[in-house]
Every structure is written in structure tokens, then in C-alpha cells.
Design an enzyme around this catalytic site. Structure first.
Site, PDB file in Angstrom:
ATOM      1  CD  GLU A  14      16.146 -13.867 -11.896  1.00  0.00           C
ATOM      2  OE1 GLU A  14      16.315 -12.713 -11.455  1.00  0.00           O
ATOM      3  OE2 GLU A  14      17.013 -14.747 -11.844  1.00  0.00           O
ATOM      4  CB  SER A 142      14.574 -12.903  -8.722  1.00  0.00           C
ATOM      5  OG  SER A 142      15.228 -11.868  -9.411  1.00  0.00           O
ATOM      6  CE1 TYR A 208      13.107  -7.627  -9.200  1.00  0.00           C
ATOM      7  CE2 TYR A 208      12.424  -9.876  -8.793  1.00  0.00           C
ATOM      8  CZ  TYR A 208      13.411  -8.958  -9.021  1.00  0.00           C
ATOM      9  OH  TYR A 208      14.725  -9.363  -9.062  1.00  0.00           O
ATOM     10  NE  ARG A 247      20.551  -6.587  -3.957  1.00  0.00           N
ATOM     11  CZ  ARG A 247      19.822  -7.234  -4.858  1.00  0.00           C
ATOM     12  NH1 ARG A 247      19.602  -6.714  -6.046  1.00  0.00           N
ATOM     13  NH2 ARG A 247      19.321  -8.423  -4.576  1.00  0.00           N
ATOM     14  CG  ASP A 249      20.756 -10.103  -1.764  1.00  0.00           C
ATOM     15  OD1 ASP A 249      20.790  -8.861  -1.752  1.00  0.00           O
ATOM     16  OD2 ASP A 249      20.241 -10.766  -2.687  1.00  0.00           O
ATOM     17  CD  GLU A 266      21.400 -14.761  -4.065  1.00  0.00           C
ATOM     18  OE1 GLU A 266      21.697 -15.701  -4.834  1.00  0.00           O
ATOM     19  OE2 GLU A 266      20.257 -14.287  -3.988  1.00  0.00           O
ATOM     20  CG  ASN A 268      21.800 -10.646  -6.375  1.00  0.00           C
ATOM     21  OD1 ASN A 268      21.106 -11.566  -6.763  1.00  0.00           O
ATOM     22  ND2 ASN A 268      21.829 -10.251  -5.110  1.00  0.00           N
ATOM     23  N   GLY A 272      18.926  -5.852 -10.061  1.00  0.00           N
ATOM     24  CA  GLY A 272      17.742  -5.332 -10.725  1.00  0.00           C
ATOM     25  C   GLY A 272      17.803  -3.829 -10.937  1.00  0.00           C
TER      26      GLY A 272
END
Length: 305
Positions: A14, A142, A208, A247, A249, A266, A268, A272
Site C-alpha cells: 500500500e 485495502s 483509490y 474505521r 468495514d 475488519e 482499519n 486512508g
């Protein structure tokens, strides 16, 4: 004036995402009035430590992926005694290991998809669970390496042959429906975003690339679902021992009507911070500018916790 070193780049899959996040953060912290020291991270750890000498007041960790959000750089910064943004070593390592994180979530009573670890050689031989199912690396972010195997497909052997993420993979049931995400800052869940990919699956490109996905905030879902998604995200953040911002998901199966089934995928610990990223969008939705969000992260920097 507080000096903040921004770590960005890194050596994970990443790296490009981290470069974009870092550039955004450097500009935002400079605008906010910090003395910013950019540190472009590569494979030479000694060079990173040298760039942090003399020690800054805080490190803004804008690294993503392995060695950036898995506890590795957090341990270095703990050793050096430099406060840094986002989660500490233990929470970072737990969250990055999807199987370990699932065990924590299950213990906390949070809903997770059915699944198990499988040897890649076994995946090549037979389906490890009924189709459709998802195959993913246990310690990448990601959506790197994530594959969905559906009925009628014949890609299993191809995926196994090209696997580059170790000898095992995490295989989980495929949850139909919608992709939701919830940002957390400290002890507060921010909002629920409904994510629609331009090509069906919310993969690396959708996350992205410009125009790769559409974000609806606040998500148009049943009121009870919205409240529950916020609660799951905050409880997951707390169960892992996260600090700062994270964050969560989730998948939301509303195919049989609402309210449907919410499943936590999951957390994070290094969300990002690019122009298309979700956490900054949720902060802005609540009136917090991007520079103010980055400054909040710096003010909550810590180490050895």
C-alpha cells in the site's frame, strides 16, 4: 510551535496509498500551523531513526499496510519514546491479523462472517466451503489480494497458483448486499457511509481511483441498522484497544428486506487520508475540516499504550 514528523511511503503493498495520504497530511498540518518534518520511509530503518533525531514532539503515522499498521513501526516509536498518532503496538498488530481480530470480535459478541484459515495447497484441490466465498490474505489491507469465488467460476486453482501472501489464506462466507463503513474518533462513532463500487466489488481500484466508488453519507438504511452499525464500530474499536481514529468495514445483507443482517469485516487502525478516503468525508460531514482532523490526531498522539 510543535514539530510533527510525518511518516509516509513505507515498504508495503500500500505504498502508493501512503504516499497520497502523507502528502495530504503534510499540507494539512502545515496549514494548521505545525512545524512539519516529512519523512519518506523506505527499507532502511536506520535512515528513518536518523530522520527522527532529534526527536519531534510527535509523529504522524501516515503509513499503511505491513510494517506501517501492524505494530512494527509502533514498536520502534515506543522504543524511542516518541508519541505517535493512531493505535499502539498491540491494537495495531491485532487489527492487522484478520483471524486474531475475529477472535477478539467474537469474544466481544460482535457479528462476524463464518470462515477459517486454509492452506493454499488445499484451496487448489477443493472448495473449502460452499460457494460463494471470499479468499483474502490474513495481514494485508485495502482489499489487496481479496478474491470472490462464485458459483460457476473456475478460478480457484488459478488463485492458489498465483498466491503471494504466504502459505495460508482466510476463507469466509460471501455476504451479499451493501458495503458500509463507520469512522471512530476516540470514544465517538462518526457516521455510516454506504459505498457503491463502479464495478461491483469494492477492491483496491474502487477505493483509490478517481470515480472508482460512490459514497452516500449518511447511508440510507433502516434507522435501527444505522444505530447498530455505529455501535458495532465503536465496540470493535474498544475491543481491540484502539486509540485515536479507526474505521470499521461492514457488510449489510438487506436482500430479504430491512432491517437486514450486519456483519463486521475488519477494523482499519490507519484509515486512508487521500482525497477519496472515507474517514475525512465523515469528519467533514460533521463539520470537522481535514486540517482540524489531522490536528486532532496529533493532539491525541501517545506511545507505550
Amino acid at each position: 510551535m510543535k514539530t510533527v514528523a510525518v511518516l509516509y511511503g513505507g515498504i508495503s503493498a500500500e505504498r502508493e496509498v501512503s504516499l497520497a495520504s502523507g502528502q495530504q497530511v503534510i499540507a494539512a498540518l502545515t496549514e494548521f500551523g505545525f512545524n512539519v518534518r516529512p519523512v519518506l520511509v523506505g527499507p532502511d530503518l536506520g535512515a528513518v531513526i536518523a530522520a527522527l533525531t532529534p526527536a519531534p514532539d510527535a509523529v504522524f503515522n501516515a503509513l499503511h499496510g505491513r510494517f506501517g499498521e501492524d505494530g512494527a513501526i509502533q514498536g520502534v516509536l515506543d522504543w524511542l519514546g516518541i508519541p505517535y498518532t493512531h493505535s499502539g503496538l498491540r491494537a495495531s498488530a491485532l487489527a492487522m491479523d484478520k483471524q486474531a481480530a475475529k477472535a477478539v470480535f467474537i469474544a466481544a459478541g460482535l457479528p462476524v462472517p463464518a470462515g477459517r484459515m486454509v492452506d493454499i495447497a488445499d484451496l487448489a484441490e477443493a472448495d473449502p466451503m460452499p460457494l460463494p466465498y471470499v479468499v483474502k490474505p490474513v495481514n494485508e489491507g485495502s482489499s489487496v489480494g481479496v478474491e470472490i469465488l462464485r458459483r460457476g467460476g473456475n478460478r480457484r486453482a488459478e488463485i492458489a497458483a498465483g498466491w503471494r501472501f504466504g502459505t495460508e489464506a482466510l476463507v469466509e462466507e460471501y455476504i451479499p448486499g451493501r458495503e458500509l463503513t463507520v469512522g471512530v474518533m476516540g470514544d465517538r462513532a462518526l457516521a455510516v457511509t454506504d459505498i457503491t463500487s463502479s464495478h461491483g466489488f469494492y477492491d483496491y481500484e474502487a477505493k483509490y481511483a478517481e470515480g472508482g466508488s460512490r459514497h452516500v453519507i449518511p447511508a440510507v438504511v433502516h434507522e435501527a441498522t444505522y444505530v447498530r452499525a455505529m455501535d458495532i464500530a465503536l465496540r470493535a474499536h474498544q475491543a481491540l484497544g484502539c486509540r485515536g481514529a479507526s474505521r470499521a468495514d461492514l457488510r449489510y445483507d438487506d436482500t430479504a428486506g430491512e432491517p437486514g443482517r450486519l456483519v463486521l469485516l475488519e477494523v482499519n487502525t490507519q484509515p486512508g487520508l487521500t482525497p477519496t478516503s472515507l474517514l475525512p468525508e465523515q469528519a467533514a460531514h460533521l463539520g470537522l475540516s481535514f486540517p482540524a482532523l489531522c490536528a486532532w490526531m496529533v493532539e491525541h498522539a501517545a506511545c507505550r499504550v
